[in-house]
Design a protein around this motif. Structure first.
Motif, PDB file in Angstrom:
ATOM      1  N   PHE A  48       0.911  -1.265   0.056  1.00  0.00           N
ATOM      2  CA  PHE A  48      -0.050   0.011   0.060  1.00  0.00           C
ATOM      3  C   PHE A  48       0.679   1.386  -0.072  1.00  0.00           C
ATOM      4  CE2 PHE A  48      -4.097  -1.927   2.483  1.00  0.00           C
ATOM      5  CZ  PHE A  48      -4.283  -2.584   1.250  1.00  0.00           C
ATOM      6  N   ASN A  49       0.565   2.326  -0.411  1.00  0.00           N
ATOM      7  CA  ASN A  49       0.911   3.567  -0.492  1.00  0.00           C
ATOM      8  C   ASN A  49       0.485   4.294   0.787  1.00  0.00           C
ATOM      9  OD1 ASN A  49      -1.533   4.479  -1.505  1.00  0.00           O
ATOM     10  ND2 ASN A  49      -0.786   4.808  -3.462  1.00  0.00           N
ATOM     11  N   SER A  50       0.433   5.334   0.878  1.00  0.00           N
ATOM     12  CA  SER A  50       0.056   6.118   2.208  1.00  0.00           C
ATOM     13  C   SER A  50      -1.496   6.378   2.023  1.00  0.00           C
ATOM     14  CB  SER A  50       1.002   7.559   2.245  1.00  0.00           C
ATOM     15  OG  SER A  50       0.538   8.378   1.355  1.00  0.00           O
ATOM     16  N   ALA A  51      -1.893   6.633   0.840  1.00  0.00           N
ATOM     17  CA  ALA A  51      -3.615   6.834   0.888  1.00  0.00           C
ATOM     18  C   ALA A  51      -4.233   5.534   1.044  1.00  0.00           C
ATOM     19  CB  ALA A  51      -3.655   7.452  -0.583  1.00  0.00           C
ATOM     20  N   LEU A  52      -3.410   4.527   0.602  1.00  0.00           N
ATOM     21  CA  LEU A  52      -4.055   3.305   0.728  1.00  0.00           C
ATOM     22  C   LEU A  52      -3.960   2.807   2.186  1.00  0.00           C
ATOM     23  CD1 LEU A  52      -3.447   1.136  -2.471  1.00  0.00           C
ATOM     24  CD2 LEU A  52      -5.634   1.839  -1.635  1.00  0.00           C
ATOM     25  N   MET A  53      -2.863   3.052   2.980  1.00  0.00           N
ATOM     26  CA  MET A  53      -2.956   2.802   4.355  1.00  0.00           C
ATOM     27  C   MET A  53      -3.749   3.556   4.996  1.00  0.00           C
ATOM     28  SD  MET A  53      -0.692   0.472   4.960  1.00  0.00           S
ATOM     29  CE  MET A  53      -0.698   0.612   6.777  1.00  0.00           C
ATOM     30  N   HIS A  54      -3.969   4.956   4.938  1.00  0.00           N
ATOM     31  CA  HIS A  54      -5.119   5.585   5.607  1.00  0.00           C
ATOM     32  C   HIS A  54      -6.300   4.956   5.333  1.00  0.00           C
ATOM     33  CE1 HIS A  54      -7.028   9.107   7.290  1.00  0.00           C
ATOM     34  NE2 HIS A  54      -7.770   8.990   6.167  1.00  0.00           N
ATOM     35  N   LEU A  55      -6.830   4.325   4.280  1.00  0.00           N
ATOM     36  CA  LEU A  55      -8.101   3.725   4.101  1.00  0.00           C
ATOM     37  C   LEU A  55      -8.148   2.467   4.646  1.00  0.00           C
ATOM     38  CD1 LEU A  55      -8.837   4.009   0.102  1.00  0.00           C
ATOM     39  CD2 LEU A  55     -10.210   4.874   2.397  1.00  0.00           C
ATOM     40  N   TRP A  56      -7.031   1.768   5.000  1.00  0.00           N
ATOM     41  CA  TRP A  56      -6.820   0.486   5.921  1.00  0.00           C
ATOM     42  C   TRP A  56      -7.103   0.772   7.547  1.00  0.00           C
ATOM     43  CZ3 TRP A  56      -7.116  -4.573   5.708  1.00  0.00           C
ATOM     44  CH2 TRP A  56      -6.585  -5.162   6.822  1.00  0.00           C
ATOM     45  N   TYR A  57      -6.564   1.833   7.739  1.00  0.00           N
ATOM     46  CA  TYR A  57      -6.689   2.221   9.227  1.00  0.00           C
ATOM     47  C   TYR A  57      -8.273   2.738   9.394  1.00  0.00           C
ATOM     48  CZ  TYR A  57      -1.551   2.404   9.452  1.00  0.00           C
ATOM     49  OH  TYR A  57      -0.316   2.106   9.472  1.00  0.00           O
ATOM     50  N   GLU A  58      -8.793   3.224   8.370  1.00  0.00           N
ATOM     51  CA  GLU A  58     -10.318   3.643   8.636  1.00  0.00           C
ATOM     52  C   GLU A  58     -11.106   2.333   8.680  1.00  0.00           C
ATOM     53  OE1 GLU A  58     -12.086   6.297   5.874  1.00  0.00           O
ATOM     54  OE2 GLU A  58     -10.216   7.663   6.011  1.00  0.00           O
ATOM     55  N   LEU A  59     -10.745   1.459   7.668  1.00  0.00           N
ATOM     56  CA  LEU A  59     -11.372   0.132   7.763  1.00  0.00           C
ATOM     57  C   LEU A  59     -11.181  -0.842   9.205  1.00  0.00           C
ATOM     58  CD1 LEU A  59     -12.972  -2.221   6.127  1.00  0.00           C
ATOM     59  CD2 LEU A  59     -11.088  -3.003   5.410  1.00  0.00           C
ATOM     60  N   GLU A  60      -9.998  -0.641   9.612  1.00  0.00           N
ATOM     61  CA  GLU A  60      -9.713  -1.439  10.688  1.00  0.00           C
ATOM     62  C   GLU A  60     -10.558  -0.584  11.994  1.00  0.00           C
ATOM     63  OE1 GLU A  60      -5.424  -1.761  11.505  1.00  0.00           O
ATOM     64  OE2 GLU A  60      -5.603  -3.806  11.001  1.00  0.00           O
ATOM     65  N   ALA A  61     -10.614   0.446  11.905  1.00  0.00           N
ATOM     66  CA  ALA A  61     -11.475   1.441  13.091  1.00  0.00           C
ATOM     67  C   ALA A  61     -12.846   0.813  12.982  1.00  0.00           C
ATOM     68  CB  ALA A  61     -11.351   2.754  12.902  1.00  0.00           C
ATOM     69  N   ILE A  62     -13.396   0.746  11.773  1.00  0.00           N
ATOM     70  CA  ILE A  62     -14.860   0.223  11.912  1.00  0.00           C
ATOM     71  C   ILE A  62     -14.987  -1.336  12.308  1.00  0.00           C
ATOM     72  CG2 ILE A  62     -16.531  -0.303   9.903  1.00  0.00           C
ATOM     73  CD1 ILE A  62     -15.818   2.103   8.439  1.00  0.00           C
ATOM     74  N   ALA A  63     -14.084  -2.025  11.883  1.00  0.00           N
ATOM     75  CA  ALA A  63     -14.155  -3.496  12.363  1.00  0.00           C
ATOM     76  C   ALA A  63     -13.867  -3.581  13.998  1.00  0.00           C
ATOM     77  CB  ALA A  63     -12.969  -4.096  11.760  1.00  0.00           C
ATOM     78  N   ASN A  64     -12.924  -2.525  14.462  1.00  0.00           N
ATOM     79  CA  ASN A  64     -12.822  -2.733  15.927  1.00  0.00           C
ATOM     80  C   ASN A  64     -14.303  -2.248  16.689  1.00  0.00           C
ATOM     81  OD1 ASN A  64     -10.259  -3.521  16.656  1.00  0.00           O
ATOM     82  ND2 ASN A  64      -9.487  -1.415  15.759  1.00  0.00           N
TER      83      ASN A  64
END
Length: 137
Positions: A48-64
């Motif tokens: 992932f680049n930085s933009a995709l990592m930001h999306l990944w962190y958002e997805l993990e926050a939703i899953a948490n």
């Protein structure tokens, strides 16, 4: 609670996180199936680049924030305190944009003519006649 990660019949999270979804090796999976207790178990075709990592962190926050239970999902009407749909609530949302008239008790402490009190009461309780009805009388 089960949320589809794919974009099948129910939209799920795939449209919101489509840039991650197209790189993911695990398609047609639910959050419940890929949740490892503290993180998502997914593999990807590339880094992932930085933009995709930001999306990944958002997805993990939703899953948490999801709590899984054995009960079935249920629809909740967010515009009603009880969570149950009512046609009167929908009518209010459609006609008044969800804005509820506010009743202010301080109005009764004002020294104004009685007809103004009556007008303000009708206004606060949404009882004023529409313009079309006023023209008929």
């Amino acid at each position: 609670m089960v949320l589809k990660l794919d974009s099948g019949k129910t939209p799920g999270l795939a449209p919101q996180f489509f840039d991650i979804y197209i790189l993911c090796n695990e398609h047609n999976m639910t959050i419940q199936n890929i949740w490892a207790g503290s993180q998502l178990k997914l593999t990807f075709r590339r880094n992932f680049n930085s933009a995709l990592m930001h999306l990944w962190y958002e997805l993990e926050a939703i899953a948490n924030n999801i709590s899984f239970s054995g009960s079935l999902d249920a629809f909740i009407w967010k515009y009603e305190n009880t969570g149950v749909y009512s046609t009167s609530c929908l009518y209010t949302i459609i006609n008044f944009g969800g804005v509820q008239p506010v009743y202010i008790p301080a109005v009764w402490n004002l020294h104004i003519p009685p007809r103004v009190y009556i007008f303000l009461w009708l206004l606060c309780h949404n009882k004023l006649m529409p313009r079309d009805n006023l023209k008929k009388t």
